[in-house]
Design a protein around this motif. Structure first.
Motif, PDB file in Angstrom:
ATOM      1  N   GLU A   9      43.279  36.477  35.070  1.00  0.00           N
ATOM      2  CA  GLU A   9      43.026  37.855  34.647  1.00  0.00           C
ATOM      3  C   GLU A   9      41.638  37.946  34.005  1.00  0.00           C
ATOM      4  OE1 GLU A   9      44.756  41.228  31.553  1.00  0.00           O
ATOM      5  OE2 GLU A   9      45.477  39.173  31.432  1.00  0.00           O
ATOM      6  N   LEU A  10      41.328  37.027  33.125  1.00  0.00           N
ATOM      7  CA  LEU A  10      40.021  37.001  32.483  1.00  0.00           C
ATOM      8  C   LEU A  10      38.917  36.771  33.514  1.00  0.00           C
ATOM      9  CD1 LEU A  10      38.451  37.180  29.836  1.00  0.00           C
ATOM     10  CD2 LEU A  10      38.763  34.706  29.596  1.00  0.00           C
ATOM     11  N   SER A  11      39.172  35.934  34.491  1.00  0.00           N
ATOM     12  CA  SER A  11      38.182  35.690  35.552  1.00  0.00           C
ATOM     13  C   SER A  11      37.892  36.962  36.341  1.00  0.00           C
ATOM     14  CB  SER A  11      38.675  34.591  36.496  1.00  0.00           C
ATOM     15  OG  SER A  11      38.755  33.367  35.820  1.00  0.00           O
ATOM     16  N   ARG A  12      38.933  37.728  36.658  1.00  0.00           N
ATOM     17  CA  ARG A  12      38.735  39.001  37.378  1.00  0.00           C
ATOM     18  C   ARG A  12      37.919  39.978  36.533  1.00  0.00           C
ATOM     19  NH1 ARG A  12      44.117  38.188  38.820  1.00  0.00           N
ATOM     20  NH2 ARG A  12      44.809  39.605  37.200  1.00  0.00           N
ATOM     21  N   ILE A  13      38.224  40.042  35.245  1.00  0.00           N
ATOM     22  CA  ILE A  13      37.500  40.946  34.352  1.00  0.00           C
ATOM     23  C   ILE A  13      36.030  40.553  34.274  1.00  0.00           C
ATOM     24  CG2 ILE A  13      37.273  41.729  31.963  1.00  0.00           C
ATOM     25  CD1 ILE A  13      40.379  41.268  31.760  1.00  0.00           C
ATOM     26  N   MET A  14      35.782  39.274  34.023  1.00  0.00           N
ATOM     27  CA  MET A  14      34.396  38.807  33.880  1.00  0.00           C
ATOM     28  C   MET A  14      33.620  38.948  35.193  1.00  0.00           C
ATOM     29  SD  MET A  14      33.976  38.122  30.802  1.00  0.00           S
ATOM     30  CE  MET A  14      34.398  37.256  29.321  1.00  0.00           C
ATOM     31  N   ALA A  57      30.415  51.336  50.032  1.00  0.00           N
ATOM     32  CA  ALA A  57      29.962  50.302  49.094  1.00  0.00           C
ATOM     33  C   ALA A  57      30.414  50.637  47.674  1.00  0.00           C
ATOM     34  CB  ALA A  57      28.447  50.155  49.153  1.00  0.00           C
ATOM     35  N   VAL A  58      30.309  51.892  47.287  1.00  0.00           N
ATOM     36  CA  VAL A  58      30.770  52.311  45.958  1.00  0.00           C
ATOM     37  C   VAL A  58      32.281  52.135  45.865  1.00  0.00           C
ATOM     38  CG1 VAL A  58      30.980  54.263  44.358  1.00  0.00           C
ATOM     39  CG2 VAL A  58      28.840  53.881  45.586  1.00  0.00           C
ATOM     40  N   SER A  59      32.980  52.471  46.926  1.00  0.00           N
ATOM     41  CA  SER A  59      34.443  52.300  46.941  1.00  0.00           C
ATOM     42  C   SER A  59      34.827  50.837  46.778  1.00  0.00           C
ATOM     43  CB  SER A  59      35.035  52.853  48.239  1.00  0.00           C
ATOM     44  OG  SER A  59      34.918  54.257  48.253  1.00  0.00           O
ATOM     45  N   ARG A  60      34.056  49.932  47.375  1.00  0.00           N
ATOM     46  CA  ARG A  60      34.331  48.494  47.197  1.00  0.00           C
ATOM     47  C   ARG A  60      34.141  48.082  45.739  1.00  0.00           C
ATOM     48  NH1 ARG A  60      32.054  48.297  52.375  1.00  0.00           N
ATOM     49  NH2 ARG A  60      29.959  47.836  51.578  1.00  0.00           N
ATOM     50  N   HIS A  61      33.089  48.596  45.097  1.00  0.00           N
ATOM     51  CA  HIS A  61      32.892  48.312  43.671  1.00  0.00           C
ATOM     52  C   HIS A  61      34.074  48.829  42.851  1.00  0.00           C
ATOM     53  CE1 HIS A  61      28.925  46.522  43.529  1.00  0.00           C
ATOM     54  NE2 HIS A  61      28.428  47.478  44.297  1.00  0.00           N
ATOM     55  N   LEU A  62      34.540  50.028  43.190  1.00  0.00           N
ATOM     56  CA  LEU A  62      35.676  50.597  42.461  1.00  0.00           C
ATOM     57  C   LEU A  62      36.950  49.775  42.667  1.00  0.00           C
ATOM     58  CD1 LEU A  62      35.021  54.394  42.975  1.00  0.00           C
ATOM     59  CD2 LEU A  62      35.005  53.142  40.805  1.00  0.00           C
ATOM     60  N   ARG A  63      37.142  49.237  43.863  1.00  0.00           N
ATOM     61  CA  ARG A  63      38.317  48.387  44.107  1.00  0.00           C
ATOM     62  C   ARG A  63      38.272  47.128  43.241  1.00  0.00           C
ATOM     63  NH1 ARG A  63      37.934  50.277  49.311  1.00  0.00           N
ATOM     64  NH2 ARG A  63      36.720  48.510  50.060  1.00  0.00           N
ATOM     65  N   VAL A  64      37.085  46.541  43.097  1.00  0.00           N
ATOM     66  CA  VAL A  64      36.941  45.364  42.230  1.00  0.00           C
ATOM     67  C   VAL A  64      37.288  45.742  40.790  1.00  0.00           C
ATOM     68  CG1 VAL A  64      35.288  43.716  41.263  1.00  0.00           C
ATOM     69  CG2 VAL A  64      35.245  44.216  43.710  1.00  0.00           C
ATOM     70  N   LEU A  65      36.776  46.878  40.337  1.00  0.00           N
ATOM     71  CA  LEU A  65      37.056  47.337  38.974  1.00  0.00           C
ATOM     72  C   LEU A  65      38.541  47.647  38.782  1.00  0.00           C
ATOM     73  CD1 LEU A  65      33.927  49.618  38.473  1.00  0.00           C
ATOM     74  CD2 LEU A  65      34.404  47.464  37.283  1.00  0.00           C
ATOM     75  N   GLU A  66      39.163  48.234  39.793  1.00  0.00           N
ATOM     76  CA  GLU A  66      40.607  48.503  39.723  1.00  0.00           C
ATOM     77  C   GLU A  66      41.402  47.199  39.680  1.00  0.00           C
ATOM     78  OE1 GLU A  66      42.368  52.262  41.823  1.00  0.00           O
ATOM     79  OE2 GLU A  66      40.832  51.378  43.138  1.00  0.00           O
ATOM     80  N   HIS A  67      41.043  46.253  40.524  1.00  0.00           N
ATOM     81  CA  HIS A  67      41.739  44.973  40.584  1.00  0.00           C
ATOM     82  C   HIS A  67      41.644  44.240  39.244  1.00  0.00           C
ATOM     83  CE1 HIS A  67      43.593  41.536  42.479  1.00  0.00           C
ATOM     84  NE2 HIS A  67      42.584  40.763  42.112  1.00  0.00           N
ATOM     85  N   ALA A  68      40.538  44.431  38.530  1.00  0.00           N
ATOM     86  CA  ALA A  68      40.350  43.809  37.216  1.00  0.00           C
ATOM     87  C   ALA A  68      41.040  44.613  36.110  1.00  0.00           C
ATOM     88  CB  ALA A  68      38.860  43.680  36.913  1.00  0.00           C
ATOM     89  N   GLY A  69      41.557  45.778  36.439  1.00  0.00           N
ATOM     90  CA  GLY A  69      42.237  46.610  35.449  1.00  0.00           C
ATOM     91  C   GLY A  69      41.297  47.438  34.588  1.00  0.00           C
ATOM     92  N   LEU A  70      40.047  47.576  35.013  1.00  0.00           N
ATOM     93  CA  LEU A  70      39.051  48.303  34.236  1.00  0.00           C
ATOM     94  C   LEU A  70      38.987  49.791  34.582  1.00  0.00           C
ATOM     95  CD1 LEU A  70      36.315  45.571  34.503  1.00  0.00           C
ATOM     96  CD2 LEU A  70      37.523  46.238  32.411  1.00  0.00           C
ATOM     97  N   TRP A 115      39.443  45.048  26.190  1.00  0.00           N
ATOM     98  CA  TRP A 115      39.908  44.443  24.937  1.00  0.00           C
ATOM     99  C   TRP A 115      40.370  43.008  25.163  1.00  0.00           C
ATOM    100  CZ3 TRP A 115      38.243  45.780  20.567  1.00  0.00           C
ATOM    101  CH2 TRP A 115      37.901  47.103  20.310  1.00  0.00           C
ATOM    102  N   THR A 116      40.902  42.728  26.334  1.00  0.00           N
ATOM    103  CA  THR A 116      41.269  41.350  26.678  1.00  0.00           C
ATOM    104  C   THR A 116      40.024  40.468  26.639  1.00  0.00           C
ATOM    105  OG1 THR A 116      43.108  42.082  28.051  1.00  0.00           O
ATOM    106  CG2 THR A 116      42.241  39.880  28.493  1.00  0.00           C
ATOM    107  N   ALA A 117      38.939  40.942  27.247  1.00  0.00           N
ATOM    108  CA  ALA A 117      37.688  40.172  27.265  1.00  0.00           C
ATOM    109  C   ALA A 117      37.093  40.072  25.864  1.00  0.00           C
ATOM    110  CB  ALA A 117      36.688  40.815  28.225  1.00  0.00           C
ATOM    111  N   VAL A 118      37.120  41.161  25.112  1.00  0.00           N
ATOM    112  CA  VAL A 118      36.578  41.153  23.752  1.00  0.00           C
ATOM    113  C   VAL A 118      37.337  40.151  22.881  1.00  0.00           C
ATOM    114  CG1 VAL A 118      36.424  42.541  21.626  1.00  0.00           C
ATOM    115  CG2 VAL A 118      35.624  43.484  23.793  1.00  0.00           C
ATOM    116  N   THR A 119      38.646  40.144  23.003  1.00  0.00           N
ATOM    117  CA  THR A 119      39.465  39.215  22.222  1.00  0.00           C
ATOM    118  C   THR A 119      39.129  37.775  22.559  1.00  0.00           C
ATOM    119  OG1 THR A 119      41.244  40.839  22.080  1.00  0.00           O
ATOM    120  CG2 THR A 119      41.849  38.537  21.697  1.00  0.00           C
ATOM    121  N   TRP A 120      38.994  37.478  23.854  1.00  0.00           N
ATOM    122  CA  TRP A 120      38.653  36.122  24.266  1.00  0.00           C
ATOM    123  C   TRP A 120      37.281  35.724  23.733  1.00  0.00           C
ATOM    124  CZ3 TRP A 120      34.871  33.751  27.182  1.00  0.00           C
ATOM    125  CH2 TRP A 120      35.115  32.420  27.509  1.00  0.00           C
ATOM    126  N   LEU A 121      36.297  36.622  23.856  1.00  0.00           N
ATOM    127  CA  LEU A 121      34.949  36.331  23.368  1.00  0.00           C
ATOM    128  C   LEU A 121      34.936  36.159  21.847  1.00  0.00           C
ATOM    129  CD1 LEU A 121      32.945  38.792  25.627  1.00  0.00           C
ATOM    130  CD2 LEU A 121      32.806  36.293  25.677  1.00  0.00           C
TER     131      LEU A 121
END
Length: 114
Positions: free
Chosen positions: A5-10, A45-58, A78-84
């Motif tokens: 999950e963290l890998s997808r977010i990052m 291309a923008v839709s592909r970026h949005l899919r990545v962001l959706e998959h990461a839960g952002l 917040w998951t990423a912030v907590t880890w950092l």
């Protein structure tokens, strides 16, 4: 928290276009067309970026008749912030620390203007 999950977010945050999209969504919901406007790229291309962001839960999308507005979901951030924060707090070695400068960097807008 699962490391995948963290890998997808990052990975999602690693791209400047996706960061610019997220920054735009801090102002409220937007359609894909509105999000694509400042970029010199195709809608797919923008839709592909949005899919990545959706998959990461952002980013979340909802259906509004024919429109599918996007909105920022800060839970994953917040998951990423907590880890950092844990990483910085647990680190006994390395340079930097609370006495070596500002506690957090100044907020900087992405290079893309909306």
């Amino acid at each position: 928290m699962a490391s995948d999950e963290l890998s997808r977010i990052m990975a999602a945050l690693a791209d400047p276009t996706r960061r610019a999209i997220l920054f735009r969504l801090t102002r409220g919901e937007a359609s894909v067309t509105e999000l694509a406007a400042p970029f010199a790229m195709t809608m797919p291309a923008v839709s592909r970026h949005l899919r990545v962001l959706e998959h990461a839960g952002l980013v979340r999308r909802r259906r509004d008749a024919q429109r599918r507005p996007c909105r920022l979901d800060t839970t994953a951030l917040w998951t990423a912030v907590t880890w950092l924060r844990d990483l910085v707090t647990e680190s006994d070695e390395g340079t930097g620390g609370p006495d070596d400068g500002p506690a957090r960097p100044a907020r900087r807008a992405p290079d893309v203007t909306f």
